[in-house]
Design a protein around this motif. Structure first.
Motif, PDB file in Angstrom:
ATOM      1  N   THR A   1     -95.509  29.490 -50.941  1.00  0.00           N
ATOM      2  CA  THR A   1     -95.169  30.861 -51.323  1.00  0.00           C
ATOM      3  C   THR A   1     -95.452  31.175 -52.787  1.00  0.00           C
ATOM      4  O   THR A   1     -95.912  32.276 -53.100  1.00  0.00           O
ATOM      5  CB  THR A   1     -93.690  31.155 -51.034  1.00  0.00           C
ATOM      6  OG1 THR A   1     -92.886  30.199 -51.710  1.00  0.00           O
ATOM      7  CG2 THR A   1     -93.411  31.101 -49.551  1.00  0.00           C
ATOM      8  N   LEU A   2     -95.156  30.237 -53.700  1.00  0.00           N
ATOM      9  CA  LEU A   2     -95.328  30.534 -55.129  1.00  0.00           C
ATOM     10  C   LEU A   2     -96.783  30.821 -55.513  1.00  0.00           C
ATOM     11  O   LEU A   2     -97.030  31.799 -56.236  1.00  0.00           O
ATOM     12  CB  LEU A   2     -94.741  29.418 -55.980  1.00  0.00           C
ATOM     13  CG  LEU A   2     -93.219  29.286 -55.911  1.00  0.00           C
ATOM     14  CD1 LEU A   2     -92.748  28.115 -56.755  1.00  0.00           C
ATOM     15  CD2 LEU A   2     -92.540  30.556 -56.335  1.00  0.00           C
ATOM     16  N   PRO A   3     -97.767  30.047 -55.066  1.00  0.00           N
ATOM     17  CA  PRO A   3     -99.151  30.407 -55.418  1.00  0.00           C
ATOM     18  C   PRO A   3     -99.571  31.756 -54.842  1.00  0.00           C
ATOM     19  O   PRO A   3    -100.292  32.518 -55.483  1.00  0.00           O
ATOM     20  CB  PRO A   3     -99.991  29.271 -54.821  1.00  0.00           C
ATOM     21  CG  PRO A   3     -99.061  28.132 -54.710  1.00  0.00           C
ATOM     22  CD  PRO A   3     -97.718  28.731 -54.427  1.00  0.00           C
ATOM     23  N   ARG A   4     -99.101  32.054 -53.639  1.00  0.00           N
ATOM     24  CA  ARG A   4     -99.446  33.339 -53.013  1.00  0.00           C
ATOM     25  C   ARG A   4     -98.816  34.504 -53.790  1.00  0.00           C
ATOM     26  O   ARG A   4     -99.473  35.520 -54.045  1.00  0.00           O
ATOM     27  CB  ARG A   4     -98.984  33.346 -51.561  1.00  0.00           C
ATOM     28  CG  ARG A   4     -99.249  34.617 -50.840  1.00  0.00           C
ATOM     29  CD  ARG A   4    -100.702  34.802 -50.601  1.00  0.00           C
ATOM     30  NE  ARG A   4    -100.895  36.039 -49.846  1.00  0.00           N
ATOM     31  CZ  ARG A   4    -101.995  36.715 -49.841  1.00  0.00           C
ATOM     32  NH1 ARG A   4    -103.031  36.273 -50.512  1.00  0.00           N
ATOM     33  NH2 ARG A   4    -102.096  37.815 -49.155  1.00  0.00           N
ATOM     34  N   LEU A   5     -97.548  34.359 -54.156  1.00  0.00           N
ATOM     35  CA  LEU A   5     -96.888  35.407 -54.931  1.00  0.00           C
ATOM     36  C   LEU A   5     -97.549  35.587 -56.291  1.00  0.00           C
ATOM     37  O   LEU A   5     -97.729  36.720 -56.753  1.00  0.00           O
ATOM     38  CB  LEU A   5     -95.408  35.088 -55.106  1.00  0.00           C
ATOM     39  CG  LEU A   5     -94.531  35.214 -53.862  1.00  0.00           C
ATOM     40  CD1 LEU A   5     -93.129  34.705 -54.153  1.00  0.00           C
ATOM     41  CD2 LEU A   5     -94.489  36.643 -53.372  1.00  0.00           C
ATOM     42  N   TYR A   6     -97.914  34.484 -56.931  1.00  0.00           N
ATOM     43  CA  TYR A   6     -98.559  34.584 -58.240  1.00  0.00           C
ATOM     44  C   TYR A   6     -99.924  35.255 -58.128  1.00  0.00           C
ATOM     45  O   TYR A   6    -100.276  36.083 -58.972  1.00  0.00           O
ATOM     46  CB  TYR A   6     -98.710  33.200 -58.872  1.00  0.00           C
ATOM     47  CG  TYR A   6     -99.335  33.262 -60.241  1.00  0.00           C
ATOM     48  CD1 TYR A   6     -98.598  33.721 -61.324  1.00  0.00           C
ATOM     49  CD2 TYR A   6    -100.654  32.904 -60.451  1.00  0.00           C
ATOM     50  CE1 TYR A   6     -99.159  33.803 -62.582  1.00  0.00           C
ATOM     51  CE2 TYR A   6    -101.230  32.981 -61.703  1.00  0.00           C
ATOM     52  CZ  TYR A   6    -100.481  33.429 -62.756  1.00  0.00           C
ATOM     53  OH  TYR A   6    -101.043  33.514 -64.000  1.00  0.00           O
ATOM     54  N   SER A   7    -100.686  34.919 -57.098  1.00  0.00           N
ATOM     55  CA  SER A   7    -102.002  35.544 -56.964  1.00  0.00           C
ATOM     56  C   SER A   7    -101.886  37.037 -56.669  1.00  0.00           C
ATOM     57  O   SER A   7    -102.715  37.823 -57.117  1.00  0.00           O
ATOM     58  CB  SER A   7    -102.819  34.843 -55.874  1.00  0.00           C
ATOM     59  OG  SER A   7    -102.237  35.072 -54.608  1.00  0.00           O
ATOM     60  N   CYS A   8    -100.856  37.423 -55.938  1.00  0.00           N
ATOM     61  CA  CYS A   8    -100.676  38.847 -55.620  1.00  0.00           C
ATOM     62  C   CYS A   8    -100.164  39.651 -56.821  1.00  0.00           C
ATOM     63  O   CYS A   8    -100.552  40.799 -57.002  1.00  0.00           O
ATOM     64  CB  CYS A   8     -99.703  39.005 -54.459  1.00  0.00           C
ATOM     65  SG  CYS A   8    -100.351  38.471 -52.880  1.00  0.00           S
TER      66      CYS A   8
ATOM     67  N   GLY B   1     -89.393  22.404 -51.928  1.00  0.00           N
ATOM     68  CA  GLY B   1     -90.749  22.035 -52.347  1.00  0.00           C
ATOM     69  C   GLY B   1     -91.796  22.434 -51.330  1.00  0.00           C
ATOM     70  O   GLY B   1     -92.875  22.921 -51.679  1.00  0.00           O
ATOM     71  N   PHE B   2     -91.494  22.248 -50.048  1.00  0.00           N
ATOM     72  CA  PHE B   2     -92.444  22.598 -48.993  1.00  0.00           C
ATOM     73  C   PHE B   2     -92.741  24.089 -48.982  1.00  0.00           C
ATOM     74  O   PHE B   2     -93.891  24.508 -48.988  1.00  0.00           O
ATOM     75  CB  PHE B   2     -91.890  22.152 -47.638  1.00  0.00           C
ATOM     76  CG  PHE B   2     -92.775  22.489 -46.488  1.00  0.00           C
ATOM     77  CD1 PHE B   2     -93.921  21.741 -46.245  1.00  0.00           C
ATOM     78  CD2 PHE B   2     -92.477  23.551 -45.653  1.00  0.00           C
ATOM     79  CE1 PHE B   2     -94.748  22.053 -45.181  1.00  0.00           C
ATOM     80  CE2 PHE B   2     -93.292  23.861 -44.589  1.00  0.00           C
ATOM     81  CZ  PHE B   2     -94.435  23.113 -44.355  1.00  0.00           C
ATOM     82  N   PHE B   3     -91.682  24.893 -48.978  1.00  0.00           N
ATOM     83  CA  PHE B   3     -91.897  26.337 -48.960  1.00  0.00           C
ATOM     84  C   PHE B   3     -92.432  26.852 -50.287  1.00  0.00           C
ATOM     85  O   PHE B   3     -93.201  27.806 -50.322  1.00  0.00           O
ATOM     86  CB  PHE B   3     -90.607  27.066 -48.574  1.00  0.00           C
ATOM     87  CG  PHE B   3     -90.247  26.859 -47.140  1.00  0.00           C
ATOM     88  CD1 PHE B   3     -91.061  27.326 -46.121  1.00  0.00           C
ATOM     89  CD2 PHE B   3     -89.104  26.170 -46.795  1.00  0.00           C
ATOM     90  CE1 PHE B   3     -90.736  27.122 -44.806  1.00  0.00           C
ATOM     91  CE2 PHE B   3     -88.769  25.959 -45.474  1.00  0.00           C
ATOM     92  CZ  PHE B   3     -89.583  26.433 -44.471  1.00  0.00           C
ATOM     93  N   GLY B   4     -92.030  26.221 -51.384  1.00  0.00           N
ATOM     94  CA  GLY B   4     -92.527  26.628 -52.694  1.00  0.00           C
ATOM     95  C   GLY B   4     -94.019  26.375 -52.852  1.00  0.00           C
ATOM     96  O   GLY B   4     -94.723  27.139 -53.521  1.00  0.00           O
ATOM     97  N   CYS B   5     -94.527  25.307 -52.231  1.00  0.00           N
ATOM     98  CA  CYS B   5     -95.963  24.999 -52.314  1.00  0.00           C
ATOM     99  C   CYS B   5     -96.818  26.101 -51.698  1.00  0.00           C
ATOM    100  O   CYS B   5     -97.968  26.297 -52.090  1.00  0.00           O
ATOM    101  CB  CYS B   5     -96.267  23.680 -51.615  1.00  0.00           C
ATOM    102  SG  CYS B   5     -95.718  22.256 -52.522  1.00  0.00           S
TER     103      CYS B   5
END
Length: 168
Positions: A99-106, A93-97
């Protein structure tokens, strides 16, 4: 979980007692339950316990539709539940918070393009199939037969028999 909470409590108590707060003062510890404390805990815990009991009655009622919803979750939990620890869930959850928004925005345009293409392919395949209900029923039946408990038990039984014959 209880062991982890016990370790955290022990560590906190150790640090609290190790760091002197005042010089030359004795710590007097008196801890007593009062009737008000017990009533407060009862008022806090009983509604939650009643709600869990009523929810478990609904879940384990034996209703076929509820059984079909709950059984795969319980089966998955029984098979892979040991992999889900508190620390792994917190770390994920910590890393997903972050990395996932950053990957989605890219990659959002690329993701949307792939999803639209996949939706179009599935829709074209479904429209071109004249026997849709037959195909869907065959897929569901095949999936059910491949993952049913009876199939796995029989496959395991046959595997044991073949293994025993191979050893002989």
């Amino acid at each position: 979980i209880l062991c982890h909470f016990g370790v955290v409590t022990l560590v906190l108590a150790f640090f609290k007692d190790s760091i002197p707060q005042r010089q030359n003062t004795e710590q007097v510890r008196s801890f007593q339950f009062t009737e008000e404390d017990v009533l407060w805990v009862g008022r806090a815990v009983l509604p939650i316990a009643n709600s869990l009991i009523s929810m478990s009655r609904v879940i384990f009622s034996g209703d076929p539709s509820m059984t079909l919803k709950v059984f795969p979750v319980l089966l998955f939990g029984a098979k892979y539940g040991h992999l889900f620890t508190v620390w792994r869930l917190l770390a994920t959850g910590f890393f997903g918070c972050f990395t996932l928004p950053r990957l989605y925005s890219c990659y959002s345009s690329h993701i949307h393009e792939k999803v639209e293409g996949l939706n179009a392919r599935i829709l074209n395949a479904w429209k071109s199939c004249p026997r849709k209900k037959l195909v869907a029923a065959a897929a569901v039946t095949t999936f059910w037969n491949l993952v049913s408990v009876k199939t796995r038990v029989m496959a395991g039984r046959n595997m044991d028999i073949r293994g025993a014959c191979w050893l002989i």
